[in-house]
Design an enzyme around this catalytic site. Sequence first.
Site, PDB file in Angstrom:
ATOM      1  N   ALA A 132      -7.107   4.612   8.383  1.00 36.57           N
ATOM      2  CA  ALA A 132      -6.552   5.938   8.129  1.00 36.57           C
ATOM      3  C   ALA A 132      -6.954   6.969   9.178  1.00 36.57           C
ATOM      4  O   ALA A 132      -6.504   8.114   9.094  1.00 36.57           O
ATOM      5  CB  ALA A 132      -6.996   6.414   6.746  1.00 36.57           C
ATOM      6  N   ASN A 142     -13.574   4.697   3.368  1.00 36.19           N
ATOM      7  CA  ASN A 142     -13.553   3.680   4.420  1.00 36.19           C
ATOM      8  C   ASN A 142     -13.662   4.374   5.768  1.00 36.19           C
ATOM      9  O   ASN A 142     -14.239   3.848   6.716  1.00 36.19           O
ATOM     10  CB  ASN A 142     -12.229   2.905   4.362  1.00 36.19           C
ATOM     11  CG  ASN A 142     -12.154   1.976   3.170  1.00 36.19           C
ATOM     12  OD1 ASN A 142     -12.811   0.949   3.140  1.00 36.19           O
ATOM     13  ND2 ASN A 142     -11.371   2.360   2.172  1.00 36.19           N
ATOM     14  N   HIS A 188      -8.633  14.268   7.107  1.00 35.95           N
ATOM     15  CA  HIS A 188      -9.951  13.881   7.614  1.00 35.95           C
ATOM     16  C   HIS A 188     -10.187  14.701   8.875  1.00 35.95           C
ATOM     17  O   HIS A 188      -9.376  14.638   9.808  1.00 35.95           O
ATOM     18  CB  HIS A 188      -9.996  12.404   7.996  1.00 35.95           C
ATOM     19  CG  HIS A 188      -9.581  11.495   6.877  1.00 35.95           C
ATOM     20  ND1 HIS A 188     -10.367  11.245   5.790  1.00 35.95           N
ATOM     21  CD2 HIS A 188      -8.441  10.789   6.684  1.00 35.95           C
ATOM     22  CE1 HIS A 188      -9.746  10.412   4.974  1.00 35.95           C
ATOM     23  NE2 HIS A 188      -8.568  10.132   5.497  1.00 35.95           N
TER      24      HIS A 188
HETATM   25  N1  LIG Z   1      -9.744   1.103   6.506  1.00 36.46           N
HETATM   26  C1  LIG Z   1      -9.115   2.114   5.916  1.00 36.46           C
HETATM   27  O1  LIG Z   1      -8.927   3.190   6.504  1.00 36.46           O
HETATM   28  C2  LIG Z   1      -8.625   1.942   4.508  1.00 36.46           C
HETATM   29  C3  LIG Z   1      -7.737   2.900   3.991  1.00 36.46           C
HETATM   30  C4  LIG Z   1      -7.284   2.743   2.687  1.00 36.46           C
HETATM   31  C5  LIG Z   1      -7.721   1.677   1.911  1.00 36.46           C
HETATM   32  N2  LIG Z   1      -8.602   0.776   2.434  1.00 36.46           N
HETATM   33  C6  LIG Z   1      -9.121  -0.351   1.618  1.00 36.46           C
HETATM   34  O2  LIG Z   1      -8.201  -1.416   1.658  1.00 36.46           O
HETATM   35  C7  LIG Z   1      -8.310  -2.181   0.461  1.00 36.46           C
HETATM   36  C8  LIG Z   1      -6.922  -2.407  -0.139  1.00 36.46           C
HETATM   37  O3  LIG Z   1      -6.342  -1.146  -0.449  1.00 36.46           O
HETATM   38  P1  LIG Z   1      -4.915  -1.061  -1.214  1.00 36.46           P
HETATM   39  O4  LIG Z   1      -4.574   0.376  -1.286  1.00 36.46           O
HETATM   40  O5  LIG Z   1      -3.922  -2.029  -0.632  1.00 36.46           O
HETATM   41  O6  LIG Z   1      -5.356  -1.573  -2.680  1.00 36.46           O
HETATM   42  P2  LIG Z   1      -4.406  -2.085  -3.854  1.00 36.46           P
HETATM   43  O7  LIG Z   1      -5.203  -1.931  -5.099  1.00 36.46           O
HETATM   44  O8  LIG Z   1      -3.063  -1.467  -3.774  1.00 36.46           O
HETATM   45  O9  LIG Z   1      -4.236  -3.650  -3.531  1.00 36.46           O
HETATM   46  C9  LIG Z   1      -5.281  -4.577  -3.620  1.00 36.46           C
HETATM   47  C10 LIG Z   1      -4.661  -5.946  -3.874  1.00 36.46           C
HETATM   48  O10 LIG Z   1      -5.686  -6.943  -3.823  1.00 36.46           O
HETATM   49  C11 LIG Z   1      -5.385  -7.912  -4.821  1.00 36.46           C
HETATM   50  N3  LIG Z   1      -6.556  -8.702  -5.152  1.00 36.46           N
HETATM   51  C12 LIG Z   1      -7.536  -8.430  -6.050  1.00 36.46           C
HETATM   52  N4  LIG Z   1      -8.433  -9.455  -6.085  1.00 36.46           N
HETATM   53  C13 LIG Z   1      -7.999 -10.376  -5.186  1.00 36.46           C
HETATM   54  C14 LIG Z   1      -8.505 -11.629  -4.763  1.00 36.46           C
HETATM   55  N5  LIG Z   1      -9.633 -12.166  -5.261  1.00 36.46           N
HETATM   56  N6  LIG Z   1      -7.821 -12.309  -3.803  1.00 36.46           N
HETATM   57  C15 LIG Z   1      -6.684 -11.796  -3.294  1.00 36.46           C
HETATM   58  N7  LIG Z   1      -6.160 -10.611  -3.663  1.00 36.46           N
HETATM   59  C16 LIG Z   1      -6.813  -9.906  -4.596  1.00 36.46           C
HETATM   60  C17 LIG Z   1      -4.837  -7.075  -5.989  1.00 36.46           C
HETATM   61  O11 LIG Z   1      -4.073  -7.894  -6.865  1.00 36.46           O
HETATM   62  C18 LIG Z   1      -3.993  -6.049  -5.254  1.00 36.46           C
HETATM   63  O12 LIG Z   1      -2.659  -6.515  -5.105  1.00 36.46           O
HETATM   64  C19 LIG Z   1      -9.272  -1.395  -0.457  1.00 36.46           C
HETATM   65  O13 LIG Z   1     -10.573  -1.950  -0.335  1.00 36.46           O
HETATM   66  C20 LIG Z   1      -9.266  -0.007   0.138  1.00 36.46           C
HETATM   67  O14 LIG Z   1     -10.469   0.691  -0.101  1.00 36.46           O
HETATM   68  C21 LIG Z   1      -9.040   0.880   3.709  1.00 36.46           C
END
Ligand SMILES: NC(=O)c1ccc[n+]([C@@H]2O[C@H](COP(=O)([O-])OP(=O)(O)OC[C@H]3O[C@@H](n4cnc5c(N)ncnc54)[C@H](O)[C@@H]3O)[C@@H](O)[C@H]2O)c1
EC number: 1.4.1.21
Length: 259
Positions: A111, A180, A210
């Site tokens: 992000a 994150n 941010h």
């Molecule tokens: N790096 C960044 O800037 C940044 C920004 C936003 C979010 N994130 C992180 O990215 C991750 C995903 O975010 P999102 O918004 O897509 O979340 P989300 O909740 O929309 O999706 C997560 C997915 O993971 C699946 N899941 C759960 N357990 C699982 C497993 N054991 N194996 C496989 N899949 C599984 C869920 O069913 C869901 O579909 C989070 O940890 C979030 O904090 C990072």
Amino acid sequence: MISVAVVGCGAIGGVVARALHEGEVVGARLAGVVDPNGTRGLPGMSLEEALAAADLVVEAAGQAVLADVGPRVVAAGRDLLVVSVGALTDDALLARLHGAGDGRVHLVSGAVGGLDMLRSAARMGPFETVRIVTTKKPAGLVQPWMSAAEADRVRATDRPLEVRRGPAREIAAAFPRSTNVAAAVALAVGDWDVVEAVVVADPAASLTSHVITASGAAGEYRFEIRNRPSPDNPTTSQVVPYAVLRAIGDLAAPSGAFR
Ligand SMILES: NC(=O)c1ccc[n+]([C@@H]2O[C@H](COP(=O)([O-])OP(=O)(O)OC[C@H]3O[C@@H](n4cnc5c(N)ncnc54)[C@H](O)[C@@H]3O)[C@@H](O)[C@H]2O)c1
């Protein structure tokens, strides 16, 4: 052509997997998607099948899943692209990932931007101050560890409210879905202790912002990012899957990419 498995088919992984499936990233194709809760009509597979078929595994499922799956990916000699960067507040996990095997570990910028400049400047000399101020709608900032009174105060605020301020490691661990970015900044400057993170709840924040400021031997820096939230998950910014796709594109066809 590199073969990519996506673990997690939510707001981020779903967009990434569909774009790969539709051939939108030159040099990369979708091997399949691992998600026990469904794969949105995309080809599903088990983690074992992903480890056998993919050159690169994208973790987009959450911090606990990264801790479990990440070391297995690296141990299998597959490259890992980490989206849940906030999990790396845990030094032991980072050490486990680096020591697990021959696969390489890549982090997605997600992000925020400016990480390239912060890394360049940190290489020249240490930063004296680094701060990241994250402002978003209150609902996404309420945490299970908050007292009922604090949760109500955050939810009900009618003006910008500073919810927490502290060392990046502490704040990233306390707001795992929203910071994150604090972890990304700390990892970019290579110093968790110099980075202060501030979390602000603002009911008028239609965009998640941010503001990163840093000052040190190389100069003074200020980056301001204002992201539209994902329609699928308001705690995630809509641009994040496109940061993942850019990173995959850079890995797949490295010639001419910014480094
Ligand atoms: N790096 C960044 O800037 C940044 C920004 C936003 C979010 N994130 C992180 O990215 C991750 C995903 O975010 P999102 O918004 O897509 O979340 P989300 O909740 O929309 O999706 C997560 C997915 O993971 C699946 N899941 C759960 N357990 C699982 C497993 N054991 N194996 C496989 N899949 C599984 C869920 O069913 C869901 O579909 C989070 O940890 C979030 O904090 C990072």
